[in-house]
Write a protein that holds these residues in place. Structure first.
Motif, PDB file in Angstrom:
ATOM      1  N   ARG A 156       7.752  20.438   6.245  1.00  6.83           N
ATOM      2  CA  ARG A 156       6.972  20.489   4.999  1.00  6.83           C
ATOM      3  C   ARG A 156       7.841  20.939   3.834  1.00  6.83           C
ATOM      4  NH1 ARG A 156       5.122  24.352   1.826  1.00  6.83           N
ATOM      5  NH2 ARG A 156       5.674  26.037   3.227  1.00  6.83           N
ATOM      6  N   VAL A 157       8.649  21.983   4.064  1.00  3.56           N
ATOM      7  CA  VAL A 157       9.536  22.485   3.013  1.00  3.56           C
ATOM      8  C   VAL A 157      10.567  21.423   2.642  1.00  3.56           C
ATOM      9  CG1 VAL A 157      11.299  24.232   2.480  1.00  3.56           C
ATOM     10  CG2 VAL A 157       9.156  24.914   3.577  1.00  3.56           C
ATOM     11  N   GLU A 158      11.174  20.775   3.648  1.00  2.00           N
ATOM     12  CA  GLU A 158      12.148  19.698   3.392  1.00  2.00           C
ATOM     13  C   GLU A 158      11.535  18.606   2.528  1.00  2.00           C
ATOM     14  OE1 GLU A 158      13.540  17.896   7.048  1.00  2.00           O
ATOM     15  OE2 GLU A 158      14.150  19.843   7.868  1.00  2.00           O
ATOM     16  N   MET A 159      10.261  18.285   2.775  1.00  2.00           N
ATOM     17  CA  MET A 159       9.582  17.198   2.067  1.00  2.00           C
ATOM     18  C   MET A 159       9.015  17.654   0.716  1.00  2.00           C
ATOM     19  SD  MET A 159       7.689  15.446   5.352  1.00  2.00           S
ATOM     20  CE  MET A 159       7.249  13.873   4.631  1.00  2.00           C
ATOM     21  N   GLY A 160       9.042  18.960   0.447  1.00  2.00           N
ATOM     22  CA  GLY A 160       8.524  19.475  -0.815  1.00  2.00           C
ATOM     23  C   GLY A 160       7.005  19.479  -0.902  1.00  2.00           C
ATOM     24  N   ASP A 161       6.330  19.480   0.232  1.00  2.00           N
ATOM     25  CA  ASP A 161       4.868  19.475   0.239  1.00  2.00           C
ATOM     26  C   ASP A 161       4.324  20.902   0.213  1.00  2.00           C
ATOM     27  OD1 ASP A 161       4.789  16.686   0.310  1.00  2.00           O
ATOM     28  OD2 ASP A 161       4.890  16.653   2.503  1.00  2.00           O
ATOM     29  N   THR A 162       3.083  21.039  -0.241  1.00  2.00           N
ATOM     30  CA  THR A 162       2.454  22.340  -0.414  1.00  2.00           C
ATOM     31  C   THR A 162       1.990  22.964   0.891  1.00  2.00           C
ATOM     32  OG1 THR A 162       1.709  21.651  -2.591  1.00  2.00           O
ATOM     33  CG2 THR A 162       0.595  23.542  -1.640  1.00  2.00           C
ATOM     34  N   SER A 163       1.411  22.147   1.774  1.00  2.00           N
ATOM     35  CA  SER A 163       0.859  22.688   3.016  1.00  2.00           C
ATOM     36  C   SER A 163       1.095  21.707   4.155  1.00  2.00           C
ATOM     37  CB  SER A 163      -0.638  22.983   2.861  1.00  2.00           C
ATOM     38  OG  SER A 163      -1.333  21.807   2.517  1.00  2.00           O
ATOM     39  N   ILE A 164       0.953  22.217   5.362  1.00  2.00           N
ATOM     40  CA  ILE A 164       1.193  21.411   6.561  1.00  2.00           C
ATOM     41  C   ILE A 164       0.039  20.432   6.757  1.00  2.00           C
ATOM     42  CG2 ILE A 164       1.371  21.473   9.088  1.00  2.00           C
ATOM     43  CD1 ILE A 164       2.703  24.236   8.785  1.00  2.00           C
ATOM     44  N   GLY A 165       0.390  19.181   7.027  1.00  2.00           N
ATOM     45  CA  GLY A 165      -0.597  18.145   7.309  1.00  2.00           C
ATOM     46  C   GLY A 165      -0.145  17.290   8.480  1.00  2.00           C
ATOM     47  N   ASP A 166      -0.907  16.230   8.739  1.00  2.00           N
ATOM     48  CA  ASP A 166      -0.630  15.363   9.880  1.00  2.00           C
ATOM     49  C   ASP A 166       0.787  14.788   9.903  1.00  2.00           C
ATOM     50  OD1 ASP A 166      -3.093  15.784  11.096  1.00  2.00           O
ATOM     51  OD2 ASP A 166      -4.030  14.066  10.105  1.00  2.00           O
ATOM     52  N   PRO A 167       1.348  14.335   8.772  1.00  2.00           N
ATOM     53  CA  PRO A 167       2.718  13.792   8.846  1.00  2.00           C
ATOM     54  C   PRO A 167       3.731  14.832   9.341  1.00  2.00           C
ATOM     55  CG  PRO A 167       1.689  13.170   6.774  1.00  2.00           C
ATOM     56  CD  PRO A 167       0.779  14.171   7.429  1.00  2.00           C
ATOM     57  N   HIS A 168       3.602  16.065   8.896  1.00  2.00           N
ATOM     58  CA  HIS A 168       4.523  17.126   9.320  1.00  2.00           C
ATOM     59  C   HIS A 168       4.343  17.436  10.802  1.00  2.00           C
ATOM     60  CE1 HIS A 168       3.191  17.893   5.095  1.00  2.00           C
ATOM     61  NE2 HIS A 168       4.477  17.600   4.913  1.00  2.00           N
ATOM     62  N   LEU A 169       3.090  17.470  11.241  1.00  2.00           N
ATOM     63  CA  LEU A 169       2.803  17.746  12.650  1.00  2.00           C
ATOM     64  C   LEU A 169       3.363  16.659  13.557  1.00  2.00           C
ATOM     65  CD1 LEU A 169      -0.904  18.931  12.280  1.00  2.00           C
ATOM     66  CD2 LEU A 169       1.078  20.370  12.813  1.00  2.00           C
ATOM     67  N   ALA A 170       3.187  15.403  13.154  1.00  2.00           N
ATOM     68  CA  ALA A 170       3.665  14.287  13.978  1.00  2.00           C
ATOM     69  C   ALA A 170       5.181  14.342  14.157  1.00  2.00           C
ATOM     70  CB  ALA A 170       3.240  12.959  13.360  1.00  2.00           C
ATOM     71  N   ILE A 171       5.903  14.599  13.078  1.00  2.00           N
ATOM     72  CA  ILE A 171       7.364  14.683  13.162  1.00  2.00           C
ATOM     73  C   ILE A 171       7.778  15.904  13.986  1.00  2.00           C
ATOM     74  CG2 ILE A 171       9.497  14.969  11.829  1.00  2.00           C
ATOM     75  CD1 ILE A 171       8.003  13.465   9.510  1.00  2.00           C
TER      76      ILE A 171
END
Length: 185
Positions: free
Chosen positions: A155-170
């Motif tokens: 999530r931090v690498e991607m610059g996103d605010t909170s954890i979601g499905d894309p982060h979990l899948a990876i």
């Protein structure tokens, strides 16, 4: 200097209402088996009820026949407990709102937390209770915490605010690759 090292939550003890109200809530509403009772060894005027929250650990409640449900939220000051969360399956989560409604228990409605779903309501003395269900299953050899740690880094690498499905899948893909061997590697 060495750290103190914990190995999980041993138990949580809350001040509860009277004995019957406490039994009705912790076992009757939340379905936690009542496993034993003894006096509060630090206050003989109270009883100490022990419940299994579903993982073989303990939630314990000090009861006092003079404490009755207040209908008011518990204090929310610095240092106070904000809420206690208990895990439920996705199949149970899908029924929570209806089951709470059937008992006349006011609740928050379903909350999407990105990596989990939650619903909030109060115990008889106003402590905020959360029932939460993870929206993922960790791969073999990993824990929910392992997945969330990895998902946070992504999530931090991607610059996103909170954890979601894309982060979990990876995260699950990365952990699976680390924990499961293949001859084609």
């Amino acid at each position: 200097m060495h750290k103190l090292q914990t190995q999980g939550v041993h138990h949580i003890t809350l001040d509860g209402a009277d004995r019957q109200t406490s039994l009705d809530f912790w076992e009757g509403v939340l379905g936690m088996p009542f496993v034993f009772e003894q006096p509060n060894l630090d206050n003989p005027g109270e009883s100490h009820l022990y419940f299994d929250p579903g993982d073989g650990r303990l939630i314990t409640i000090f009861t006092n026949e003079d404490r009755k449900p207040t209908g008011k939220p518990a204090p929310d000051n610095p240092g106070d407990v904000h809420h206690i969360a208990f895990a439920v399956s996705q199949s149970m989560y899908s029924q929570l709102a209806g089951r709470l409604d059937a008992r006349g228990i006011k609740h928050s409605g379903e909350k999407d937390r990105g990596f989990m779903n939650s619903i909030y309501f109060r115990d008889p003395l106003g402590t905020l209770i959360e029932l939460a269900s993870y929206r993922f299953v960790p791969p073999v050899g990993a824990t929910h915490t392992d997945v969330l740690f990895e998902a946070h880094l992504i999530r931090v690498e991607m610059g996103d605010t909170s954890i979601g499905d894309p982060h979990l899948a990876i995260a699950i893909e990365r952990l699976s690759k680390r924990n499961q061997r293949s001859l084609s590697d």
